[in-house]
Scaffold this active site. Structure first.
Site, PDB file in Angstrom:
ATOM      1  N   CYS A 123       0.999  -0.920  -0.045  1.00  0.00           N
ATOM      2  CA  CYS A 123      -0.396  -0.309  -0.034  1.00  0.00           C
ATOM      3  C   CYS A 123       1.066   1.077  -0.382  1.00  0.00           C
ATOM      4  O   CYS A 123       1.543   1.527   1.130  1.00  0.00           O
ATOM      5  CB  CYS A 123      -1.119  -0.296   1.776  1.00  0.00           C
ATOM      6  N   CYS A 152      -0.489   4.176   2.449  1.00  0.00           N
ATOM      7  CA  CYS A 152      -0.153   4.265   3.513  1.00  0.00           C
ATOM      8  C   CYS A 152       0.819   3.937   4.281  1.00  0.00           C
ATOM      9  O   CYS A 152       1.261   4.585   5.157  1.00  0.00           O
ATOM     10  CB  CYS A 152      -0.906   2.130   3.978  1.00  0.00           C
ATOM     11  N   ASP A 153       2.117   3.754   3.357  1.00  0.00           N
ATOM     12  CA  ASP A 153       3.341   3.393   4.097  1.00  0.00           C
ATOM     13  C   ASP A 153       4.458   4.223   2.823  1.00  0.00           C
ATOM     14  O   ASP A 153       5.506   4.431   3.530  1.00  0.00           O
ATOM     15  CB  ASP A 153       4.092   2.555   4.088  1.00  0.00           C
TER      16      ASP A 153
END
Ligand code: NAP
Length: 303
Positions: free
Chosen positions: A131, A134-135
């Site tokens: 992701c 997200c990261d």
């Protein structure tokens, strides 16, 4: 008894909830993780008709708010099995709770595919990620790689190119599967390098990812690329095993259903990426949600 239980709170499931509620039916969505489904991982959506740009997270939030405002209930529980009792169905959760309903809509989506490389699980969260939204921020100013050639990989690479020093896009073919417009944008960016006809064959680093081996399929040459992160975006696989005893799946595990979203089991419908279909997009997931809910409402009215 609820009229319709929808399994999965992604785009298809939430749209089904909106259509069911607007048709005057009670709807309960069971979701095993977080609402929004796969689209929450997409940094920028540019192909939803009528909306030129929106982040996947904002899109999911608006959809969720719209469904809840209409009276759709959402419970964060995993559906473990369905029992067909004829005129009604029982949905049993992993926590052994039983819900009864007149119709079920399976909108279970699909899960991220893994590379299957040694150390992949161990390095997940330590440089290996599925992701980018997200990261990605953890790797601001660093060199990273994206593996895959679909819309997710291209969208991830565009997002990462804005925050990382260098982005390698590793794809196993010489042409991307994702949107041409995104590939063209990426080709013009000075900090993006295409590594085509290549696959990731090894992950190195202790205790975090430090580099990857990439093998050129045309000549077998192995290149070691130092990166702090590898974003794996090689597609999804369905997760319908829990319902296989009741619902017919195809060879790849997708629920067999046509455009009418009806499964082989009376009163059980399906919507979105979890069913057999030619095009898996936000638009087709939303369309399926509308179709499945409408078919489920008609089915209930005939009971
Ligand atoms: P995808 O379209 O299935 O693409 C997966 C990519 O990974 C393909 O390029 C595939 O290569 C490659 N791949 C598969 N298995 C691999 C392996 N073992 N090793 C290396 N490479 C591998 O998946 P996606 O990009 O996640 O997209 C899923 C669906 O969501 C698609 O329908 C996509 O259009 C849609 N989507 C839509 C949006 C949007 O509407 N804005 C955003 C993101 C995704 P090949 O090309 O060789 O098969």
């Amino acid at each position: 008894m609820t009229d319709i239980i929808i399994i999965g709170a992604g785009t298809a499931g939430l749209t089904a909830g909106i259509y069911a509620a607007r048709a005057g039916k009670s709807a309960l969505i069971l979701e095993s993780t977080a609402y929004g489904g796969q689209i929450i991982n997409t940094p920028d959506i540019e192909n939803y008709p009528g909306i030129a740009h929106i982040s996947g997270f904002d899109f999911a939030q608006k959809l969720y708010d719209q469904a809840v405002a209409l009276g759709v209930k959402v419970e964060f529980e995993a559906a473990a099995s369905i029992q067909d009792e004829g005129a009604f169905k029982k949905v049993i959760t992993s926590g052994n709770k039983t819900y009864e309903c007149k119709a079920v809509i399976l909108a279970t989506g699909a899960k991220n595919r893994h590379l299957g490389l040694p150390r992949e699980e161990e390095l997940t969260g330590k440089g290996v990620s599925y992701c980018a939204t997200c990261d990605g921020m953890f790797f601001r100013g660093k060199d990273v790689a994206v593996n895959g050639g679909g819309n997710t990989a291209l969208g991830d690479a565009l997002y990462l190119a804005g925050i990382c020093r260098k982005v390698y896009i590793i794809h196993r073919r010489d042409k991307f599967r994702g949107a041409e417009t995104d590939a063209e944008k990426l080709a013009k960016l000075p900090n993006v390098e295409f590594v085509l006809n290549s696959t990731v064959t090894a992950l190195h680093g202790e205790p975090k990812l430090e580099s990857i081996d990439v093998t050129d399929k045309t000549n077998g040459a192995v290149r070691n690329i130092p990166v702090s992160a590898l974003f794996v975006a090689i597609g999804q696989a369905p997760d319908n095993g829990a319902f296989a005893g009741l619902i017919r799946l195809d060879g790849k595990g997708y629920i067999e259903a046509g455009e009418d979203c009806r499964t082989n089991c009376e009163g059980i419908f399906t919507a979105g990426d979890c069913r057999t279909k030619a095009l898996r997009q936000l638009t087709t997931a939303a369309a399926d949600g509308a179709m499945a809910a409408t078919a489920a409402c008609e089915y209930i009215d005939r009971l």
